[in-house]
Design a protein around this motif. Sequence first.
Motif, PDB file in Angstrom:
ATOM      1  N   ILE A  57      43.037  36.031  89.666  1.00 55.75           N
ATOM      2  CA  ILE A  57      42.735  37.234  88.890  1.00 55.75           C
ATOM      3  C   ILE A  57      42.045  36.936  88.017  1.00 55.75           C
ATOM      4  N   LYS A  58      41.645  36.947  87.404  1.00 49.10           N
ATOM      5  CA  LYS A  58      40.174  36.464  86.129  1.00 49.10           C
ATOM      6  C   LYS A  58      39.238  36.250  87.123  1.00 49.10           C
ATOM      7  N   ALA A  73      46.895  41.444  99.831  1.00 48.81           N
ATOM      8  CA  ALA A  73      46.182  40.548  98.137  1.00 48.81           C
ATOM      9  C   ALA A  73      44.309  40.310  98.874  1.00 48.81           C
ATOM     10  N   GLU A  74      45.304  39.622 100.160  1.00 46.61           N
ATOM     11  CA  GLU A  74      44.224  38.734 100.862  1.00 46.61           C
ATOM     12  C   GLU A  74      43.239  39.686 101.844  1.00 46.61           C
ATOM     13  N   ALA A 124      43.357  42.684 100.399  1.00 48.31           N
ATOM     14  CA  ALA A 124      42.335  43.747  99.732  1.00 48.31           C
ATOM     15  C   ALA A 124      40.978  43.186 100.000  1.00 48.31           C
ATOM     16  N   LEU A 125      41.365  42.256  99.519  1.00 46.64           N
ATOM     17  CA  LEU A 125      40.385  41.213  98.802  1.00 46.64           C
ATOM     18  C   LEU A 125      39.159  41.180  99.936  1.00 46.64           C
ATOM     19  N   GLU A 126      39.431  40.874 101.880  1.00 45.39           N
ATOM     20  CA  GLU A 126      38.175  41.116 102.817  1.00 45.39           C
ATOM     21  C   GLU A 126      37.599  42.278 102.919  1.00 45.39           C
ATOM     22  N   GLN A 127      38.878  43.043 102.159  1.00 43.52           N
ATOM     23  CA  GLN A 127      38.124  44.741 102.353  1.00 43.52           C
ATOM     24  C   GLN A 127      37.154  45.226 101.217  1.00 43.52           C
ATOM     25  N   GLY A 128      37.159  43.855 100.084  1.00 44.20           N
ATOM     26  CA  GLY A 128      36.251  44.421  99.283  1.00 44.20           C
ATOM     27  C   GLY A 128      36.640  45.115  98.252  1.00 44.20           C
ATOM     28  N   ASP A 129      38.172  45.334  98.753  1.00 39.33           N
ATOM     29  CA  ASP A 129      39.063  46.040  97.221  1.00 39.33           C
ATOM     30  C   ASP A 129      39.658  45.162  96.109  1.00 39.33           C
ATOM     31  N   ILE A 130      38.443  45.141  95.345  1.00 41.99           N
ATOM     32  CA  ILE A 130      39.074  43.313  94.149  1.00 41.99           C
ATOM     33  C   ILE A 130      40.392  44.368  93.485  1.00 41.99           C
ATOM     34  N   ALA A 131      40.438  45.994  93.119  1.00 43.98           N
ATOM     35  CA  ALA A 131      41.263  46.335  92.315  1.00 43.98           C
ATOM     36  C   ALA A 131      42.656  46.494  92.897  1.00 43.98           C
ATOM     37  N   THR A 132      42.750  46.632  94.421  1.00 45.24           N
ATOM     38  CA  THR A 132      44.555  46.024  95.071  1.00 45.24           C
ATOM     39  C   THR A 132      44.621  44.316  95.047  1.00 45.24           C
ATOM     40  N   ALA A 133      43.448  44.032  95.018  1.00 47.79           N
ATOM     41  CA  ALA A 133      43.574  42.933  95.496  1.00 47.79           C
ATOM     42  C   ALA A 133      44.056  41.926  94.088  1.00 47.79           C
ATOM     43  N   ASN A 134      43.597  42.766  93.484  1.00 41.63           N
ATOM     44  CA  ASN A 134      44.326  42.120  92.183  1.00 41.63           C
ATOM     45  C   ASN A 134      45.853  42.163  91.244  1.00 41.63           C
ATOM     46  N   ASN A 135      46.307  43.650  92.125  1.00 41.28           N
ATOM     47  CA  ASN A 135      47.155  44.452  91.478  1.00 41.28           C
ATOM     48  C   ASN A 135      48.057  43.452  92.507  1.00 41.28           C
ATOM     49  N   LEU A 159      48.212  40.625  93.478  1.00 43.87           N
ATOM     50  CA  LEU A 159      48.011  38.914  92.996  1.00 43.87           C
ATOM     51  C   LEU A 159      49.067  39.493  91.414  1.00 43.87           C
ATOM     52  N   GLU A 160      49.211  40.132  90.752  1.00 48.76           N
ATOM     53  CA  GLU A 160      49.910  40.414  89.809  1.00 48.76           C
ATOM     54  C   GLU A 160      51.502  40.754  90.143  1.00 48.76           C
ATOM     55  N   ALA A 161      51.372  41.854  91.003  1.00 50.81           N
ATOM     56  CA  ALA A 161      52.691  41.839  91.505  1.00 50.81           C
ATOM     57  C   ALA A 161      53.071  40.307  91.888  1.00 50.81           C
ATOM     58  N   PHE A 162      52.657  39.439  92.576  1.00 58.13           N
ATOM     59  CA  PHE A 162      53.475  38.278  93.008  1.00 58.13           C
ATOM     60  C   PHE A 162      53.271  37.664  92.041  1.00 58.13           C
TER      61      PHE A 162
END
Length: 345
Positions: free
Chosen positions: A230-231, A295-296, A298-309, A311-314
């Motif tokens: 996340i960081k 999360a993975e 979203a990261l592949e699509q460049g959507d960092i905010a969603t990926a972090n969101n 991961l926080e849920a995980f």
Amino acid sequence: MKMRRACIALSSAWLLTLAQPVAAAVTAAEQRVFVDRAIATVFLPAFNNLQNSGAALHAAVAKSCQAVHAARPELAAVIADFSSIESYRIGAMNTENRAERLYFWPDRKGTGQRQLRRLLLSPARAELNLDALQKKSVALQGLAALERILYQPVRDTADCVVAQAIAANLAQISEELASDWQAGGGSVKALREGARTSAYRDSREALAAVLTVANSGLAYLADKKSVVLIKGLARSQALAKNAPFWRSGLTFENVRRNFAGAVDLLQGSGAAEAAAVQGVLGFERSNGFAMLVAAEEALEQGDIATANNRLEAFRFVAQSVQALIAERIAPALGVVTGFNASDGD
């Protein structure tokens, strides 16, 4: 944010069942059954898998220095099998620095990369063998170092010699760990004997050790590994280079297998069933996997905010399963979880 709130709401609804009364503590004989099931259905198969994939990797790397990169699929198989047992800090995993020799992470100061760079620049690397490697830093002996070699250009056969020594070391450690979980092996003997000469005085302590492995693995995921991801995403808008197995693209596979390894112990041992929480645990398992997949993607699509969101849920899911252990499973089985070798790293 809406997805995370929904995840939290669903998990919280399931965890309301924690307030329900549980059955009386199980007997010592029943506690031994849970331990035996954990050994037979989780520990032994998992370490056997690692032994098999470790041997296949050793053979693949030793096959040809002209095609050492061809061993990447075998490396991926070892990473997957290792990730399943990464948090199993019990028995032989806790001795002779085996956990660190298998995978030196987190490497906060980049020690492994610096040491490997120096080794690959040394003419002496052409003479490196297993014995010589095992006298070197643990940061040079395992998956992190081998991943670096297989995912960068191999300049000459001397680089390949280093890769072969590391693969041989991984195969040897994997074999030692599998032997430890065979009938009569050190870990099996300690968990089953339940005597003052053993690491555990009785079946209650042995079962507590098994549940502690699961609890500590979840804590490591929630409090350390997920936080690194996340960081890193927040700082660099991409998967950070200190993320586990980022070079091979297996970061999320590592986390997924870590999570499954912890949950497998609760399900395979029969502990979740005995505490009447198998439905809750099954839901949390599916929810955790779904958050990692999201999360993975979203990261592949460049959507960092969603990926972090996600991961926080995980992280919340992992913490929810920890709560399930502490408030429902452990009390129902008459034990209290403690700490293991991975806590506080």
